[in-house]
Design a protein around this motif. Sequence first.
Motif, PDB file in Angstrom:
ATOM      1  N   GLY A  53      -0.275  55.718  62.201  1.00 17.38           N
ATOM      2  CA  GLY A  53       0.310  54.700  62.317  1.00 17.38           C
ATOM      3  C   GLY A  53       0.524  53.067  63.035  1.00 17.38           C
ATOM      4  N   ILE A  54       1.618  52.707  63.527  1.00 14.85           N
ATOM      5  CA  ILE A  54       1.968  51.610  64.033  1.00 14.85           C
ATOM      6  C   ILE A  54       2.407  51.452  65.184  1.00 14.85           C
ATOM      7  CG2 ILE A  54       2.921  50.876  61.722  1.00 14.85           C
ATOM      8  CD1 ILE A  54       5.726  51.219  62.438  1.00 14.85           C
ATOM      9  N   ASN A  55       1.765  49.785  66.121  1.00 10.15           N
ATOM     10  CA  ASN A  55       2.297  49.721  67.676  1.00 10.15           C
ATOM     11  C   ASN A  55       3.689  49.417  67.261  1.00 10.15           C
ATOM     12  OD1 ASN A  55       1.621  49.527  70.407  1.00 10.15           O
ATOM     13  ND2 ASN A  55       1.106  46.977  69.627  1.00 10.15           N
ATOM     14  N   ILE A  56       4.702  49.658  68.071  1.00 10.99           N
ATOM     15  CA  ILE A  56       6.078  48.356  67.865  1.00 10.99           C
ATOM     16  C   ILE A  56       5.890  47.442  68.803  1.00 10.99           C
ATOM     17  CG2 ILE A  56       8.613  48.926  68.229  1.00 10.99           C
ATOM     18  CD1 ILE A  56       7.771  51.302  66.512  1.00 10.99           C
ATOM     19  N   THR A  57       6.353  46.901  69.077  1.00 10.83           N
ATOM     20  CA  THR A  57       6.684  45.799  69.880  1.00 10.83           C
ATOM     21  C   THR A  57       8.035  44.998  69.718  1.00 10.83           C
ATOM     22  OG1 THR A  57       5.670  43.689  69.556  1.00 10.83           O
ATOM     23  CG2 THR A  57       4.578  44.924  70.649  1.00 10.83           C
ATOM     24  N   ILE A  58       8.498  44.617  70.929  1.00 16.23           N
ATOM     25  CA  ILE A  58       9.879  43.745  71.358  1.00 16.23           C
ATOM     26  C   ILE A  58      10.049  42.869  71.932  1.00 16.23           C
ATOM     27  CG2 ILE A  58      12.791  43.859  71.672  1.00 16.23           C
ATOM     28  CD1 ILE A  58      12.373  46.783  69.995  1.00 16.23           C
ATOM     29  N   ASP A  59       9.974  41.454  71.109  1.00 18.98           N
ATOM     30  CA  ASP A  59       9.798  40.352  72.659  1.00 18.98           C
ATOM     31  C   ASP A  59      10.945  40.031  73.432  1.00 18.98           C
ATOM     32  OD1 ASP A  59       8.283  38.151  74.075  1.00 18.98           O
ATOM     33  OD2 ASP A  59       8.697  36.639  72.510  1.00 18.98           O
ATOM     34  N   SER A  60      11.071  41.319  74.426  1.00 14.93           N
ATOM     35  CA  SER A  60      11.874  41.120  75.477  1.00 14.93           C
ATOM     36  C   SER A  60      11.949  39.825  76.782  1.00 14.93           C
ATOM     37  CB  SER A  60      12.430  42.223  75.842  1.00 14.93           C
ATOM     38  OG  SER A  60      11.372  42.910  77.222  1.00 14.93           O
ATOM     39  N   LYS A  61      10.804  39.578  76.497  1.00 16.10           N
ATOM     40  CA  LYS A  61      10.529  38.069  78.104  1.00 16.10           C
ATOM     41  C   LYS A  61      11.708  36.796  78.090  1.00 16.10           C
ATOM     42  CE  LYS A  61       6.802  35.814  79.873  1.00 16.10           C
ATOM     43  NZ  LYS A  61       5.297  35.085  79.815  1.00 16.10           N
ATOM     44  N   LYS A  62      12.242  37.305  79.208  1.00 15.25           N
ATOM     45  CA  LYS A  62      12.959  36.108  80.147  1.00 15.25           C
ATOM     46  C   LYS A  62      14.327  35.855  78.686  1.00 15.25           C
ATOM     47  CE  LYS A  62       9.713  33.028  81.939  1.00 15.25           C
ATOM     48  NZ  LYS A  62       9.194  31.336  81.861  1.00 15.25           N
ATOM     49  N   SER A  63      13.823  37.304  77.932  1.00 17.45           N
ATOM     50  CA  SER A  63      16.334  37.951  77.564  1.00 17.45           C
ATOM     51  C   SER A  63      16.654  38.140  78.668  1.00 17.45           C
ATOM     52  CB  SER A  63      15.610  38.433  76.185  1.00 17.45           C
ATOM     53  OG  SER A  63      16.727  38.727  76.000  1.00 17.45           O
ATOM     54  N   ASP A  64      17.891  37.391  78.043  1.00 14.89           N
ATOM     55  CA  ASP A  64      19.516  38.333  78.909  1.00 14.89           C
ATOM     56  C   ASP A  64      19.203  39.985  78.877  1.00 14.89           C
ATOM     57  OD1 ASP A  64      20.027  35.556  79.671  1.00 14.89           O
ATOM     58  OD2 ASP A  64      21.783  35.712  78.234  1.00 14.89           O
ATOM     59  N   TYR A  65      18.662  40.490  78.101  1.00 16.90           N
ATOM     60  CA  TYR A  65      18.710  41.627  77.029  1.00 16.90           C
ATOM     61  C   TYR A  65      17.251  42.607  77.970  1.00 16.90           C
ATOM     62  CZ  TYR A  65      23.019  39.972  74.107  1.00 16.90           C
ATOM     63  OH  TYR A  65      24.250  39.890  73.881  1.00 16.90           O
ATOM     64  N   GLN A  66      16.413  42.173  78.332  1.00 16.88           N
ATOM     65  CA  GLN A  66      15.380  42.407  78.487  1.00 16.88           C
ATOM     66  C   GLN A  66      15.358  43.665  78.956  1.00 16.88           C
ATOM     67  OE1 GLN A  66      12.988  40.190  81.035  1.00 16.88           O
ATOM     68  NE2 GLN A  66      11.066  41.117  80.799  1.00 16.88           N
ATOM     69  N   ASN A  67      16.074  43.714  79.586  1.00 18.64           N
ATOM     70  CA  ASN A  67      16.293  45.755  80.001  1.00 18.64           C
ATOM     71  C   ASN A  67      16.521  46.726  79.190  1.00 18.64           C
ATOM     72  OD1 ASN A  67      14.789  44.839  82.957  1.00 18.64           O
ATOM     73  ND2 ASN A  67      17.131  45.258  83.579  1.00 18.64           N
ATOM     74  N   ILE A  68      17.104  46.157  78.340  1.00 15.49           N
ATOM     75  CA  ILE A  68      17.727  47.508  77.739  1.00 15.49           C
ATOM     76  C   ILE A  68      16.658  47.005  75.874  1.00 15.49           C
ATOM     77  CG2 ILE A  68      19.306  45.645  76.027  1.00 15.49           C
ATOM     78  CD1 ILE A  68      20.072  49.474  76.640  1.00 15.49           C
ATOM     79  N   LEU A  69      15.957  45.683  76.045  1.00 16.24           N
ATOM     80  CA  LEU A  69      15.054  46.445  74.850  1.00 16.24           C
ATOM     81  C   LEU A  69      14.366  46.820  75.154  1.00 16.24           C
ATOM     82  CD1 LEU A  69      15.450  42.354  73.116  1.00 16.24           C
ATOM     83  CD2 LEU A  69      16.172  44.676  72.458  1.00 16.24           C
ATOM     84  N   GLU A  70      13.200  46.895  76.300  1.00 12.91           N
ATOM     85  CA  GLU A  70      12.350  47.387  76.873  1.00 12.91           C
ATOM     86  C   GLU A  70      12.854  48.976  76.758  1.00 12.91           C
ATOM     87  OE1 GLU A  70      11.763  46.444  80.666  1.00 12.91           O
ATOM     88  OE2 GLU A  70      10.541  44.263  80.223  1.00 12.91           O
TER      89      GLU A  70
END
Length: 143
Positions: free
Chosen positions: A53-70
């Motif tokens: 499989g694959i590991n998926i990451t979304i860089d959300s550090k210090k983003s205005d959308y951090q919570n929803i991206l996490e």
Amino acid sequence: MKVIKNILTVIIVLTSISLSAQELKHVDKSIISVNDLPEYVVITSENTKLLGGINITIDSKKSDYQNILEELETLLQNRKKLKIRNQTDLLNALSKLGFEYVDAYNATAGTLGVGGGDDIDIFGSEAKYRINMVFRKKTSFRN
């Protein structure tokens, strides 16, 4: 007695197949709304051939959308939710969420995979293969 064993075997096999089959119905029941997500989302997928499989990451550090991206990252990776295992499933899941694929480019391969160094492959390549995939909200969901 053999009939009961056969019936139990069939039930166990059918249950295991239905539990391991990936279904995107969780996307519809998700608490994530496409309206809450940013117009563009960049998702990094990294091969994990050793584990499959694959590991998926979304860089959300210090983003205005951090919570929803996490939350989106958890939805895509969590074993009890979508458990995306390949890029085809990732593309289809994001499409169902209201995004369209825009582009992909190689991420920097700064991490080392399982390898022996000096061009000796033990289990795979020396560097993990990482790719960034860019998604944009479908026209009907844009502000």
